[in-house]
Design a protein around this motif. Structure first.
Motif, PDB file in Angstrom:
ATOM      1  N   SER A  43      25.440 -47.403  37.739  1.00  0.00           N
ATOM      2  CA  SER A  43      23.873 -47.065  37.648  1.00  0.00           C
ATOM      3  C   SER A  43      23.421 -47.255  36.611  1.00  0.00           C
ATOM      4  O   SER A  43      22.200 -47.853  36.460  1.00  0.00           O
ATOM      5  N   LEU A  44      23.975 -47.087  35.381  1.00  0.00           N
ATOM      6  CA  LEU A  44      23.655 -47.263  33.925  1.00  0.00           C
ATOM      7  C   LEU A  44      23.497 -48.805  33.873  1.00  0.00           C
ATOM      8  O   LEU A  44      22.436 -49.297  33.084  1.00  0.00           O
ATOM      9  N   ASN A  45      24.325 -49.641  34.238  1.00  0.00           N
ATOM     10  CA  ASN A  45      24.337 -51.150  34.151  1.00  0.00           C
ATOM     11  C   ASN A  45      23.959 -51.886  35.190  1.00  0.00           C
ATOM     12  O   ASN A  45      24.320 -53.066  35.659  1.00  0.00           O
ATOM     13  N   SER A  46      22.872 -51.419  35.921  1.00  0.00           N
ATOM     14  CA  SER A  46      22.118 -52.108  36.930  1.00  0.00           C
ATOM     15  C   SER A  46      22.920 -52.619  37.975  1.00  0.00           C
ATOM     16  O   SER A  46      22.825 -53.749  38.628  1.00  0.00           O
ATOM     17  N   GLY A  47      24.107 -51.956  38.218  1.00  0.00           N
ATOM     18  CA  GLY A  47      25.105 -52.242  39.556  1.00  0.00           C
ATOM     19  C   GLY A  47      25.934 -53.131  39.082  1.00  0.00           C
ATOM     20  O   GLY A  47      27.140 -53.590  39.872  1.00  0.00           O
ATOM     21  N   SER A  64      28.483 -48.157  24.667  1.00  0.00           N
ATOM     22  CA  SER A  64      28.359 -49.781  24.598  1.00  0.00           C
ATOM     23  C   SER A  64      27.016 -50.292  24.733  1.00  0.00           C
ATOM     24  O   SER A  64      26.617 -51.130  24.263  1.00  0.00           O
ATOM     25  N   LEU A  65      26.374 -49.753  25.852  1.00  0.00           N
ATOM     26  CA  LEU A  65      24.988 -50.096  26.260  1.00  0.00           C
ATOM     27  C   LEU A  65      24.090 -49.605  25.092  1.00  0.00           C
ATOM     28  O   LEU A  65      23.106 -50.275  24.681  1.00  0.00           O
ATOM     29  N   GLU A  66      24.413 -48.456  24.484  1.00  0.00           N
ATOM     30  CA  GLU A  66      23.467 -48.100  23.533  1.00  0.00           C
ATOM     31  C   GLU A  66      23.638 -48.887  22.366  1.00  0.00           C
ATOM     32  O   GLU A  66      22.446 -49.159  21.696  1.00  0.00           O
ATOM     33  N   HIS A  67      24.784 -49.445  22.054  1.00  0.00           N
ATOM     34  CA  HIS A  67      25.013 -50.192  20.717  1.00  0.00           C
ATOM     35  C   HIS A  67      24.110 -51.540  21.067  1.00  0.00           C
ATOM     36  O   HIS A  67      23.469 -52.140  20.095  1.00  0.00           O
ATOM     37  N   ARG A  68      24.073 -52.064  22.240  1.00  0.00           N
ATOM     38  CA  ARG A  68      23.571 -53.519  22.625  1.00  0.00           C
ATOM     39  C   ARG A  68      22.244 -53.256  22.636  1.00  0.00           C
ATOM     40  O   ARG A  68      21.193 -54.196  22.287  1.00  0.00           O
ATOM     41  N   ARG A  69      21.757 -52.242  23.322  1.00  0.00           N
ATOM     42  CA  ARG A  69      20.036 -52.270  23.877  1.00  0.00           C
ATOM     43  C   ARG A  69      19.469 -51.032  23.315  1.00  0.00           C
ATOM     44  O   ARG A  69      18.049 -50.719  23.437  1.00  0.00           O
ATOM     45  N   GLY A  70      20.064 -50.117  22.528  1.00  0.00           N
ATOM     46  CA  GLY A  70      19.303 -49.071  21.889  1.00  0.00           C
ATOM     47  C   GLY A  70      19.424 -47.731  22.511  1.00  0.00           C
ATOM     48  O   GLY A  70      19.676 -47.577  23.724  1.00  0.00           O
TER      49      GLY A  70
END
Length: 273
Positions: A43-47, A64-70
């Protein structure tokens, strides 16, 4: 069973609700809501699945997503998972809405727990993390029945004159505060161990209570640590789960906390009550 219901009402038995209660919940568009770590990551990573290292636990993937996208991206995506969909209240919350427990702990990030008490005044405590202003990792709110809104109050004003909803991992209401990434959990748990995860009133109020764990996954260290901090000085309790196998760490946690394992699905257990 009647004694359990009365204990839930009077606050001596505290429901402790986790993500698995969403397992049978679908949105009106046919999509499913996250009910475990893997589905939360998707859900967090668009499926899209992530590497096996990141798929181990959603907090790691969120970091990891926070590091990459804020940070804003993670907050917005977490809110989007629930705010962008219409879905029926899961059976667990519908059940508790019918009895409105004196005190409930809800690990989920949406507003389903709020709906349990939406027709009565109540207190809500939500978790926060990574703030510099103070050590406290919580905010205390009071729900006004006329305006149907939460207003922040002084932590010293919390008492048991009204039902208490504790959402330690945050909530989408009234402000979007979420404990979801590794950095969030590390900060929250560090301060929790120092005694800053809950108001002073709750530290005393929670002592010698029994807990009813529903939909909580103890297979990972993170939530065992969270549960341990929130239930310090517990009396005993129950873990309702229909898993076929339990790890050694899960069994040790259940035994060490004087919990009784009830092999059943959450919905079937509550229906039997």
């Amino acid at each position: 069973m009647d004694n359990l219901v009365q204990s839930l009402k009077d606050g001596s038995l505290v429901p402790f609700v986790g993500m698995r209660v969403f397992e049978n919940t679908k949105a009106t568009d046919g999509s499913t809501l996250p009910y475990d770590s893997d589905s939360m990551i998707l859900s967090l990573n668009s499926g899209r699945a992530m590497s096996s290292r990141l798929m181990y636990e959603y907090s790691r993937a969120a970091m990891s997503l926070e590091h990459r996208r804020g940070r804003d991206f993670i907050v917005q995506m977490t809110n989007h998972i629930y705010a962008s969909k219409e879905y029926e209240l899961p059976f667990t919350y519908n059940y508790f809405k019918s009895i409105q427990p004196k005190y409930m702990i809800d690990l989920n990030l949406d507003d389903s727990g709020c709906k349990v008490y939406d027709d009565v005044e109540h207190f809500m405590i939500t978790g926060i993390s990574r703030i510099m202003a103070a050590n406290d990792r919580f905010v205390v709110y009071k729900y006004d029945l006329d305006s149907k809104k939460y207003s922040e109050i002084d932590k010293e004003d919390l008492n048991d004159s009204l039902p208490i909803l504790f959402k330690p991992m945050g909530c989408m209401l009234p402000d979007r505060n979420f404990i979801i990434s590794d950095a969030d959990f590390v900060d929250w748990l560090t301060e929790a161990m120092g005694g800053f995860a809950m108001p002073t009133f709750l530290k005393e109020y929670k002592k010698d209570k029994s807990y009813l764990f529903l939909g909580v996954d103890f297979s990972r260290d993170t939530y065992r640590m969270v549960a341990n901090e929130l239930t310090l000085n517990l009396k005993d309790g129950y873990v309702v789960s229909n898993k076929e196998e339990y790890s050694k760490k899960e069994k040790n946690f259940i035994s060490a906390h004087n919990l009784q394992l009830i092999q059943n699905s959450t919905d079937e257990f509550l229906k039997a009550l």
